[in-house]
Design a protein around this motif. Sequence first.
Motif, PDB file in Angstrom:
ATOM      1  N   THR A   1       1.054  -1.275  -0.359  1.00 56.20           N
ATOM      2  CA  THR A   1      -0.096  -0.306  -0.019  1.00 56.20           C
ATOM      3  C   THR A   1       0.847   1.458   0.165  1.00 56.20           C
ATOM      4  OG1 THR A   1      -2.090  -1.035   1.212  1.00 56.20           O
ATOM      5  CG2 THR A   1      -1.520   1.152   1.660  1.00 56.20           C
ATOM      6  N   VAL A   2       2.038   0.915   0.318  1.00 55.23           N
ATOM      7  CA  VAL A   2       2.645   2.573   0.568  1.00 55.23           C
ATOM      8  C   VAL A   2       3.327   2.862  -0.670  1.00 55.23           C
ATOM      9  CG1 VAL A   2       5.165   3.163   2.080  1.00 55.23           C
ATOM     10  CG2 VAL A   2       3.811   2.723   2.975  1.00 55.23           C
ATOM     11  N   VAL A   3       3.821   1.874  -1.282  1.00 57.00           N
ATOM     12  CA  VAL A   3       4.023   1.521  -2.406  1.00 57.00           C
ATOM     13  C   VAL A   3       3.483   1.949  -3.984  1.00 57.00           C
ATOM     14  CG1 VAL A   3       5.632   0.400  -3.925  1.00 57.00           C
ATOM     15  CG2 VAL A   3       6.346  -0.272  -2.378  1.00 57.00           C
ATOM     16  N   TYR A   4       2.508   1.187  -3.047  1.00 59.91           N
ATOM     17  CA  TYR A   4       0.732   2.369  -4.307  1.00 59.91           C
ATOM     18  C   TYR A   4       1.154   3.526  -4.010  1.00 59.91           C
ATOM     19  CZ  TYR A   4      -3.736   3.561  -4.265  1.00 59.91           C
ATOM     20  OH  TYR A   4      -5.491   4.177  -4.590  1.00 59.91           O
ATOM     21  N   TYR A   5       0.726   4.348  -3.279  1.00 57.97           N
ATOM     22  CA  TYR A   5       0.588   5.312  -2.999  1.00 57.97           C
ATOM     23  C   TYR A   5       2.128   6.759  -3.407  1.00 57.97           C
ATOM     24  CZ  TYR A   5      -3.462   4.902   0.030  1.00 57.97           C
ATOM     25  OH  TYR A   5      -4.965   4.872   0.392  1.00 57.97           O
ATOM     26  N   LEU A   6       2.856   6.231  -3.247  1.00 55.63           N
ATOM     27  CA  LEU A   6       4.374   7.118  -4.038  1.00 55.63           C
ATOM     28  C   LEU A   6       4.546   6.567  -5.080  1.00 55.63           C
ATOM     29  CD1 LEU A   6       6.672   5.497  -0.919  1.00 55.63           C
ATOM     30  CD2 LEU A   6       5.593   7.740  -1.640  1.00 55.63           C
ATOM     31  N   CYS A   7       3.923   5.562  -5.776  1.00 60.23           N
ATOM     32  CA  CYS A   7       4.255   4.580  -6.880  1.00 60.23           C
ATOM     33  C   CYS A   7       3.041   5.683  -7.717  1.00 60.23           C
ATOM     34  CB  CYS A   7       3.596   3.784  -7.776  1.00 60.23           C
ATOM     35  SG  CYS A   7       6.062   2.659  -7.656  1.00 60.23           S
ATOM     36  N   GLY A   8       1.514   6.556  -6.914  1.00 62.90           N
ATOM     37  CA  GLY A   8       0.581   7.321  -8.017  1.00 62.90           C
ATOM     38  C   GLY A   8       0.949   8.297  -8.296  1.00 62.90           C
ATOM     39  N   MET A   9       1.708   9.091  -7.481  1.00 62.46           N
ATOM     40  CA  MET A   9       2.611  10.612  -6.925  1.00 62.46           C
ATOM     41  C   MET A   9       3.323  10.595  -9.255  1.00 62.46           C
ATOM     42  SD  MET A   9       3.315  12.141  -4.431  1.00 62.46           S
ATOM     43  CE  MET A   9       4.365  11.020  -3.745  1.00 62.46           C
ATOM     44  N   ALA A  10       4.272   9.639  -9.036  1.00 58.39           N
ATOM     45  CA  ALA A  10       5.009   9.665 -10.359  1.00 58.39           C
ATOM     46  C   ALA A  10       4.157   9.128 -11.234  1.00 58.39           C
ATOM     47  CB  ALA A  10       5.983   8.237 -10.616  1.00 58.39           C
ATOM     48  N   ALA A  11       3.238   8.241 -11.364  1.00 56.47           N
ATOM     49  CA  ALA A  11       2.389   7.774 -12.391  1.00 56.47           C
ATOM     50  C   ALA A  11       1.533   9.293 -13.163  1.00 56.47           C
ATOM     51  CB  ALA A  11       1.841   6.644 -12.210  1.00 56.47           C
ATOM     52  N   GLY A  12       1.274   9.578 -12.208  1.00 56.23           N
ATOM     53  CA  GLY A  12       0.250  10.807 -12.886  1.00 56.23           C
ATOM     54  C   GLY A  12       1.422  11.794 -13.129  1.00 56.23           C
ATOM     55  N   ARG A  13       2.529  11.872 -13.442  1.00 50.10           N
ATOM     56  CA  ARG A  13       3.238  12.499 -14.320  1.00 50.10           C
ATOM     57  C   ARG A  13       3.927  12.394 -15.781  1.00 50.10           C
ATOM     58  NH1 ARG A  13       7.220  16.567 -12.699  1.00 50.10           N
ATOM     59  NH2 ARG A  13       6.237  17.890 -10.862  1.00 50.10           N
ATOM     60  N   LEU A  14       3.696  10.976 -15.489  1.00 48.93           N
ATOM     61  CA  LEU A  14       4.378  10.079 -16.733  1.00 48.93           C
ATOM     62  C   LEU A  14       2.903   9.935 -17.974  1.00 48.93           C
ATOM     63  CD1 LEU A  14       6.318   6.892 -15.427  1.00 48.93           C
ATOM     64  CD2 LEU A  14       7.124   8.425 -16.600  1.00 48.93           C
ATOM     65  N   ALA A  15       2.136   9.901 -17.646  1.00 51.57           N
ATOM     66  CA  ALA A  15       0.023  10.012 -17.305  1.00 51.57           C
ATOM     67  C   ALA A  15       0.841  10.968 -18.248  1.00 51.57           C
ATOM     68  CB  ALA A  15      -0.480   9.763 -16.613  1.00 51.57           C
ATOM     69  N   ASP A  16       1.039  12.256 -18.421  1.00 51.02           N
ATOM     70  CA  ASP A  16       1.189  13.673 -18.725  1.00 51.02           C
ATOM     71  C   ASP A  16       1.914  13.520 -19.802  1.00 51.02           C
ATOM     72  OD1 ASP A  16      -1.110  14.021 -17.428  1.00 51.02           O
ATOM     73  OD2 ASP A  16       0.500  15.216 -15.373  1.00 51.02           O
ATOM     74  N   ARG A  17       2.829  12.589 -19.807  1.00 45.69           N
ATOM     75  CA  ARG A  17       4.127  12.911 -20.095  1.00 45.69           C
ATOM     76  C   ARG A  17       3.618  12.025 -21.749  1.00 45.69           C
ATOM     77  NH1 ARG A  17       9.988  12.434 -18.989  1.00 45.69           N
ATOM     78  NH2 ARG A  17       9.052  15.261 -18.912  1.00 45.69           N
ATOM     79  N   TYR A  18       2.851  10.824 -21.267  1.00 44.35           N
ATOM     80  CA  TYR A  18       3.104   9.357 -22.262  1.00 44.35           C
ATOM     81  C   TYR A  18       1.788   9.487 -22.934  1.00 44.35           C
ATOM     82  CZ  TYR A  18       7.381   9.044 -21.375  1.00 44.35           C
ATOM     83  OH  TYR A  18       8.879   9.492 -21.301  1.00 44.35           O
ATOM     84  N   GLY A  19       0.164   9.937 -21.592  1.00 42.39           N
ATOM     85  CA  GLY A  19      -0.883   9.282 -22.200  1.00 42.39           C
ATOM     86  C   GLY A  19      -1.345   8.808 -21.457  1.00 42.39           C
ATOM     87  N   PRO A  20      -2.461   8.289 -20.486  1.00 39.49           N
ATOM     88  CA  PRO A  20      -3.170   7.405 -19.862  1.00 39.49           C
ATOM     89  C   PRO A  20      -2.702   5.343 -20.615  1.00 39.49           C
ATOM     90  CG  PRO A  20      -4.763   8.911 -20.364  1.00 39.49           C
ATOM     91  CD  PRO A  20      -3.845   9.610 -21.019  1.00 39.49           C
TER      92      PRO A  20
END
Length: 181
Positions: free
Chosen positions: A70-89
């Motif tokens: 769960t901790v990893v899930y929350y931490l990766c969520g922040m990075a995933a938002g930036r990656l989705a902005d750059r490469y799309g969802p």
Amino acid sequence: MPATEQPVTVAPAARWWTEVDRNWAVVVAAFVASAVAFLGLFNFGIFLDALTRDFHTGKGQVAVVFSVTTVVYYLCGMAAGRLADRYGPRPIVGSAAVLIGVGFVVGSRVGQLWQLGLVWAVTVGPGVGASYSPLVAAVGSWFVRRRAAALGIAMSGDRKSTRLNSSHGYISYAVFCLKKK
């Protein structure tokens, strides 16, 4: 003029319905994706007793696997938002689905609790984290009006899968039954 050469015109109302259908198709896809992503993670408690028996350990030690994931899930969520902005969802959510699937399959084959924790920390945690933020952004970008309703429906997929599975347990049981005895 033959029928094949006549220009096809679509009334504005017909185009509007096409856009609406496409918008709500994105909502349905996000609902299903969030349901699948959160299915195993949030139903971890169903298997707490079975995991303590299989690994000959206490519930507290088994719960650490869920906590770390769960901790990893929350931490990766922040990075995933930036990656989705750059490469799309799409590529981010697709990669997340692969990570979650690999985590469930490999996790079902481990022989020790620390191995399950490691596998889930590097696959399921990042996979779930990488699915949530891009799904919220994708649905939100398709709506101007009714955005809150669309987001509410799309993101309730995780809770619906948890509710369905906690009532019956069949889906998670099938996933975790892959474990060798």
